[in-house]
Design an enzyme around this catalytic site. Structure first.
Site, short mmCIF file in Angstrom:
data_model
loop_
_atom_site.label_atom_id
_atom_site.label_comp_id
_atom_site.label_asym_id
_atom_site.label_seq_id
_atom_site.Cartn_x
_atom_site.Cartn_y
_atom_site.Cartn_z
CE1 TYR A 1 -3.39 -2.64 0.25
CE2 TYR A 1 -4.54 -0.96 1.51
CZ TYR A 1 -4.56 -2.15 0.82
OH TYR A 1 -5.72 -2.83 0.68
CE LYS B 1 1.13 -18.04 -2.18
NZ LYS B 1 0.26 -19.24 -2.18
CG ASP C 1 -2.81 -20.09 -0.71
OD1 ASP C 1 -2.23 -20.05 0.39
OD2 ASP C 1 -2.39 -20.77 -1.68
CG ASP D 1 -8.14 -4.17 2.36
OD1 ASP D 1 -9.15 -3.90 3.03
OD2 ASP D 1 -7.98 -3.79 1.19
CG ASP E 1 -13.83 -6.41 3.22
OD1 ASP E 1 -13.46 -5.68 4.16
OD2 ASP E 1 -14.33 -5.98 2.16
C1 IPM Z 1 -10.31 -0.72 4.72
C2 IPM Z 1 -10.62 -0.13 3.37
C3 IPM Z 1 -9.48 0.76 2.93
C4 IPM Z 1 -8.24 -0.11 2.84
C5 IPM Z 1 -9.69 1.52 1.63
C6 IPM Z 1 -10.94 2.37 1.68
C7 IPM Z 1 -8.49 2.36 1.24
O1 IPM Z 1 -10.89 -1.13 2.45
O2 IPM Z 1 -10.14 0.04 5.68
O3 IPM Z 1 -10.22 -1.94 4.81
O4 IPM Z 1 -8.00 -0.74 1.81
O5 IPM Z 1 -7.50 -0.16 3.80
MG MG Z 2 -10.94 -3.09 3.28
#
Ligand code: IPM
Ligand code: MG
Length: 357
Positions: free
Chosen positions: A141, A192, A224, A248, A252
């Site tokens: 990032y 990884k 993975d 990240d 999710d």
């Molecule tokens: C998160 C979001 C952010 C990230 C984006 C909005 C830049 O997805 O906080 O997980 O990728 O960190």
């Molecule tokens: Mg995110």
């Protein structure tokens, strides 16, 4: 002493959910002696519209001088064609790196009341309680060089750099081991290492740090496989520590185990436990302005703020119990709604939590 909280509502559903979290904070100030002052500033697309910059100096300054930051969400389709430097996401990444918030804690807890809202079978997720510790200021990032270049044959090529220095891995690993000590004493380091040098070094450093935590059980998993194990048997995990991009993605995925990404709070901490607190869902432009977003992730982020930065864990418990009570009473926003429950909007949900404090 009065603690200052920077309130950055941002874009999309950000302002709606932050308003409910502020309602909870104000109730704690009024009825439970929480000594705070709030100051609001624009961030993200909203700030770009007002000032031409997603992270105006005044907003950054406020975040730097405040004791804690409460953030809603940033981003929206109308900003997706802006140059990268001016996009709302840049404000979030800028805040994280300027404030040196290297440790991102993302708990995925399944409220028993919501077991049937998960897309996974209840027996797979019942009792789920995972903490993802995501490194937040390094990795691909932020790594340089990055960009898009033109090759000698005229074709363009995009490139980014994944990298981690030893100290970056060490400090986030310590956060994970310290957190595990207060939980079930298990850390799973995800990388990884079968392919990436960065991951090989990550594993070496984690193994070294582990020597200081002989009471914590350490395991290693390729990312993975971790993605698969999270949906196959998520309850095998206690604390997961991983790099920025893997964290990240996995956070999710972990969020969905709990029924809805609308339930998950987060804390991003620096070396002194100063922090920025935000729901892990995004700005959800599709439902913005409709008053139907789930404010619980943001309200639960306030609980994390009280626990980690404001040293008010009794009030943090109070918020978490209030959320549980409201779920017991059957109140549900659309994202966690199941048959027989009472569907409510953002404001009603916030009011109910404030009243249940
Ligand atoms: C998160 C979001 C952010 C990230 C984006 C909005 C830049 O997805 O906080 O997980 O990728 O960190
Ligand atoms: Mg995110």
């Amino acid at each position: 002493m009065t603690k200052k909280i920077a309130v950055l509502p941002g874009d999309g559903i950000g302002p709606e959910v932050v308003a409910e979290a502020v309602k909870v904070l104000e109730r704690l100030r009024r009825d439970f002696g929480l000594n705070i002052e709030l100051e609001t500033a624009p961030v993200g697309g909203t700030a770009y519209d007002q000032t031409g910059k997603p992270l105006p100096e005044a907003t950054l300054k406020l975040a730097q001088t405040a004791d804690a930051v409460l953030l809603g969400a940033v981003g929206g389709p109308q900003y997706d064609t802006l140059p990268r430097e001016l996009r709302p996401e840049k404000a979030l990444l800028g805040l994280r790196s300027e404030l040196k918030l290297f440790a991102n804690l993302r708990p995925a807890i399944l409220y028993p009341q919501l077991a049937s809202a998960s897309t996974l079978r209840p027996e797979v997720v019942a009792g789920l309680d995972i903490l993802i510790v995501r490194e937040l200021t390094g990795d691909i990032y932020f790594g340089e060089p990055r960009g898009v270049r033109t090759l000698s044959n005229g074709e363009r090529e995009g490139f980014n750099t994944m990298k981690y220095a030893e100290h970056e891995v060490e400090r986030v690993a310590r956060v994970a081991f310290d957190a595990a000590r207060k939980r079930r004493k298990k850390v799973c380091s995800v990388e990884k290492a079968n392919v990436l040098e960065t991951s090989g070094l990550w594993r070496e450093v984690v193994l070294k740090v582990a020597k200081d935590y002989s009471d914590v059980e350490l395991s290693h998993m390729y990312v993975d496989n971790a993605a698969m194990q999270l949906v196959r048997a998520p309850k095998q995990f206690d604390v997961i520590v991983t790099g920025n991009i893997f964290g990240d993605i996995l956070s999710d995925e972990a969020a969905m185990l709990t029924g809805s990404i609308g339930m998950l709070p987060s804390a991003s901490l620096d070396a002194n436990n100063k922090g920025m607190y935000e729901p892990i869902h995004g700005s959800a432009p599709d439902i913005a302005g409709k008053g139907i977003a789930n404010p619980l992730a943001t309200i639960l982020s306030v609980a994390m703020m009280l626990r980690y930065t404001l040293n008010a864990s009794a009030l943090a418990d109070r918020i978490e119990k209030a959320v549980s009570k409201v779920l017991d009473a059957g109140l549900r926003t659309g994202d966690i709604y199941t048959d027989g429950m009472k569907k409510v909007g953002t404001k009603e949900m916030g009011d109910a939590v404030a009243a249940a404090l």
